[in-house]
Design a protein around this motif. Structure first.
Motif, PDB file in Angstrom:
ATOM      1  N   ILE A   1       0.854  -1.173   0.000  1.00 12.78           N
ATOM      2  CA  ILE A   1       0.000   0.000   0.000  1.00 12.78           C
ATOM      3  C   ILE A   1       0.894   1.229   0.000  1.00 12.78           C
ATOM      4  O   ILE A   1       1.835   1.317   0.764  1.00 12.78           O
ATOM      5  CB  ILE A   1      -0.930   0.007   1.219  1.00 12.78           C
ATOM      6  N   ASP A   2       0.569   2.179  -0.830  1.00  9.10           N
ATOM      7  CA  ASP A   2       1.318   3.419  -0.913  1.00  9.10           C
ATOM      8  C   ASP A   2       0.725   4.406   0.093  1.00  9.10           C
ATOM      9  O   ASP A   2      -0.321   5.015  -0.151  1.00  9.10           O
ATOM     10  CB  ASP A   2       1.224   3.954  -2.338  1.00  9.10           C
ATOM     11  N   HIS A   3       1.389   4.547   1.236  1.00  6.64           N
ATOM     12  CA  HIS A   3       0.862   5.384   2.307  1.00  6.64           C
ATOM     13  C   HIS A   3       0.820   6.861   1.923  1.00  6.64           C
ATOM     14  O   HIS A   3      -0.108   7.575   2.302  1.00  6.64           O
ATOM     15  CB  HIS A   3       1.687   5.189   3.588  1.00  6.64           C
ATOM     16  N   GLU A   4       1.813   7.305   1.174  1.00  2.00           N
ATOM     17  CA  GLU A   4       1.837   8.710   0.761  1.00  2.00           C
ATOM     18  C   GLU A   4       0.626   9.034  -0.121  1.00  2.00           C
ATOM     19  O   GLU A   4      -0.039  10.047   0.069  1.00  2.00           O
ATOM     20  CB  GLU A   4       3.130   9.010   0.014  1.00  2.00           C
ATOM     21  N   TRP A   5       0.332   8.149  -1.071  1.00  2.00           N
ATOM     22  CA  TRP A   5      -0.818   8.357  -1.958  1.00  2.00           C
ATOM     23  C   TRP A   5      -2.120   8.327  -1.160  1.00  2.00           C
ATOM     24  O   TRP A   5      -3.016   9.128  -1.378  1.00  2.00           O
ATOM     25  CB  TRP A   5      -0.821   7.314  -3.073  1.00  2.00           C
ATOM     26  N   THR A   6      -2.223   7.411  -0.211  1.00  2.00           N
ATOM     27  CA  THR A   6      -3.415   7.313   0.635  1.00  2.00           C
ATOM     28  C   THR A   6      -3.618   8.609   1.414  1.00  2.00           C
ATOM     29  O   THR A   6      -4.748   9.114   1.513  1.00  2.00           O
ATOM     30  CB  THR A   6      -3.293   6.129   1.612  1.00  2.00           C
TER      31      THR A   6
ATOM     32  N   VAL B   1      -2.614  11.633   0.542  1.00  2.00           N
ATOM     33  CA  VAL B   1      -3.015  12.680  -0.406  1.00  2.00           C
ATOM     34  C   VAL B   1      -4.513  12.571  -0.709  1.00  2.00           C
ATOM     35  O   VAL B   1      -5.241  13.564  -0.698  1.00  2.00           O
ATOM     36  CB  VAL B   1      -2.185  12.579  -1.714  1.00  2.00           C
ATOM     37  N   VAL B   2      -4.980  11.345  -0.950  1.00  2.00           N
ATOM     38  CA  VAL B   2      -6.390  11.136  -1.287  1.00  2.00           C
ATOM     39  C   VAL B   2      -7.279  11.464  -0.082  1.00  2.00           C
ATOM     40  O   VAL B   2      -8.324  12.106  -0.234  1.00  2.00           O
ATOM     41  CB  VAL B   2      -6.617   9.685  -1.772  1.00  2.00           C
ATOM     42  N   GLU B   3      -6.857  11.037   1.110  1.00  2.00           N
ATOM     43  CA  GLU B   3      -7.645  11.341   2.315  1.00  2.00           C
ATOM     44  C   GLU B   3      -7.720  12.843   2.559  1.00  2.00           C
ATOM     45  O   GLU B   3      -8.793  13.377   2.890  1.00  2.00           O
ATOM     46  CB  GLU B   3      -7.037  10.659   3.536  1.00  2.00           C
ATOM     47  N   LYS B   4      -6.601  13.536   2.387  1.00  2.00           N
ATOM     48  CA  LYS B   4      -6.573  14.983   2.593  1.00  2.00           C
ATOM     49  C   LYS B   4      -7.538  15.671   1.620  1.00  2.00           C
ATOM     50  O   LYS B   4      -8.301  16.561   2.002  1.00  2.00           O
ATOM     51  CB  LYS B   4      -5.152  15.514   2.405  1.00  2.00           C
ATOM     52  N   HIS B   5      -7.503  15.245   0.366  1.00  2.00           N
ATOM     53  CA  HIS B   5      -8.392  15.850  -0.626  1.00  2.00           C
ATOM     54  C   HIS B   5      -9.856  15.531  -0.316  1.00  2.00           C
ATOM     55  O   HIS B   5     -10.735  16.382  -0.496  1.00  2.00           O
ATOM     56  CB  HIS B   5      -8.043  15.391  -2.038  1.00  2.00           C
ATOM     57  N   ALA B   6     -10.124  14.336   0.165  1.00  2.00           N
ATOM     58  CA  ALA B   6     -11.498  13.960   0.504  1.00  2.00           C
ATOM     59  C   ALA B   6     -12.050  14.835   1.629  1.00  2.00           C
ATOM     60  O   ALA B   6     -13.240  15.166   1.636  1.00  2.00           O
ATOM     61  CB  ALA B   6     -11.557  12.494   0.899  1.00  2.00           C
ATOM     62  N   HIS B   7     -11.191  15.249   2.567  1.00  2.00           N
ATOM     63  CA  HIS B   7     -11.631  16.132   3.646  1.00  2.00           C
ATOM     64  C   HIS B   7     -11.865  17.555   3.141  1.00  2.00           C
ATOM     65  O   HIS B   7     -12.765  18.245   3.620  1.00  2.00           O
ATOM     66  CB  HIS B   7     -10.612  16.145   4.793  1.00  2.00           C
ATOM     67  N   GLU B   8     -11.041  17.991   2.187  1.00  2.00           N
ATOM     68  CA  GLU B   8     -11.159  19.357   1.671  1.00  2.00           C
ATOM     69  C   GLU B   8     -12.308  19.494   0.672  1.00  2.00           C
ATOM     70  O   GLU B   8     -12.980  20.510   0.630  1.00  2.00           O
ATOM     71  CB  GLU B   8      -9.848  19.780   1.006  1.00  2.00           C
ATOM     72  N   CYS B   9     -12.503  18.501  -0.149  1.00  2.00           N
ATOM     73  CA  CYS B   9     -13.515  18.544  -1.205  1.00  2.00           C
ATOM     74  C   CYS B   9     -14.520  17.423  -0.926  1.00  2.00           C
ATOM     75  O   CYS B   9     -14.284  16.278  -1.269  1.00  2.00           O
ATOM     76  CB  CYS B   9     -12.845  18.357  -2.566  1.00  2.00           C
ATOM     77  N   ARG B  10     -15.627  17.768  -0.314  1.00  2.00           N
ATOM     78  CA  ARG B  10     -16.588  16.764   0.156  1.00  2.00           C
ATOM     79  C   ARG B  10     -17.200  15.926  -0.970  1.00  2.00           C
ATOM     80  O   ARG B  10     -17.608  14.808  -0.766  1.00  2.00           O
ATOM     81  CB  ARG B  10     -17.710  17.436   0.945  1.00  2.00           C
ATOM     82  N   ARG B  11     -17.280  16.467  -2.155  1.00  2.00           N
ATOM     83  CA  ARG B  11     -17.858  15.722  -3.275  1.00  2.00           C
ATOM     84  C   ARG B  11     -16.776  15.117  -4.167  1.00  2.00           C
ATOM     85  O   ARG B  11     -17.006  14.878  -5.352  1.00  2.00           O
ATOM     86  CB  ARG B  11     -18.732  16.645  -4.117  1.00  2.00           C
ATOM     87  N   SER B  12     -15.627  14.909  -3.609  1.00  2.00           N
ATOM     88  CA  SER B  12     -14.499  14.457  -4.432  1.00  2.00           C
ATOM     89  C   SER B  12     -14.742  13.056  -4.996  1.00  2.00           C
ATOM     90  O   SER B  12     -15.224  12.164  -4.308  1.00  2.00           O
ATOM     91  CB  SER B  12     -13.205  14.461  -3.615  1.00  2.00           C
TER      92      SER B  12
END
Length: 138
Positions: free
Chosen positions: A1-6, A8-19
């Motif tokens: 599992i790529d923790h760095e990518w995970t 990034v995706v989690e951070k974006h999901a928190h910032e953009c609710r409809r991501s």
């Protein structure tokens, strides 16, 4: 599992609710895969790479991907020849560098391993000579 990518995706999901990320482009270079994602809602771009390029490279052309170097080192360590290594990966449908690329990578690995081997042989000889000279009937 790529923790760095995970992360990034989690951070974006928190910032953009409809991501909702969708793959826009995918590039393959040797064993390295670069995916280009874009959020459907905010149109922010994300790049995911399967491996990082080598930072220092003195030869011509593009530097080899780290995974390619790791494959070459593993093949050398396992005693797999250039032709058999390339054939194995082709049969497994893995896109990898050319046969000449394999030879170049093998030369790099040998260039690193050979001096280390010579030094170890020298140290083994010194140890052996000391052990022989310590014998009472030397």
């Amino acid at each position: 599992i790529d923790h760095e990518w995970t992360n990034v995706v989690e951070k974006h999901a928190h910032e953009c609710r409809r991501s909702k990320l969708e793959v826009v482009d995918m590039q393959v270079n040797g064993c390295e895969v670069t995916d280009h994602y874009q959020c459907k809602w905010c149109k922010e771009d994300f790049i995911k790479r399967s491996s990082l390029d080598v930072v220092e490279h003195s030869g011509p052309g593009r530097p080899p991907a780290e995974i390619n170097r790791a494959l070459a080192a593993a093949a050398y360590k396992a005693g797999v020849g250039v032709e058999k290594g390339a054939e194995m990966l082709n049969l497994a449908a893995v896109h990898t560098f050319s046969e000449q690329g394999w030879r170049d990578a093998e030369a790099v690995v040998k260039g690193v391993v050979k001096p280390l081997g010579k030094e170890q042989l020298r140290l083994n000889r010194i140890k052996h000579n000391r052990a022989c000279r310590a014998q009472p009937k030397y």
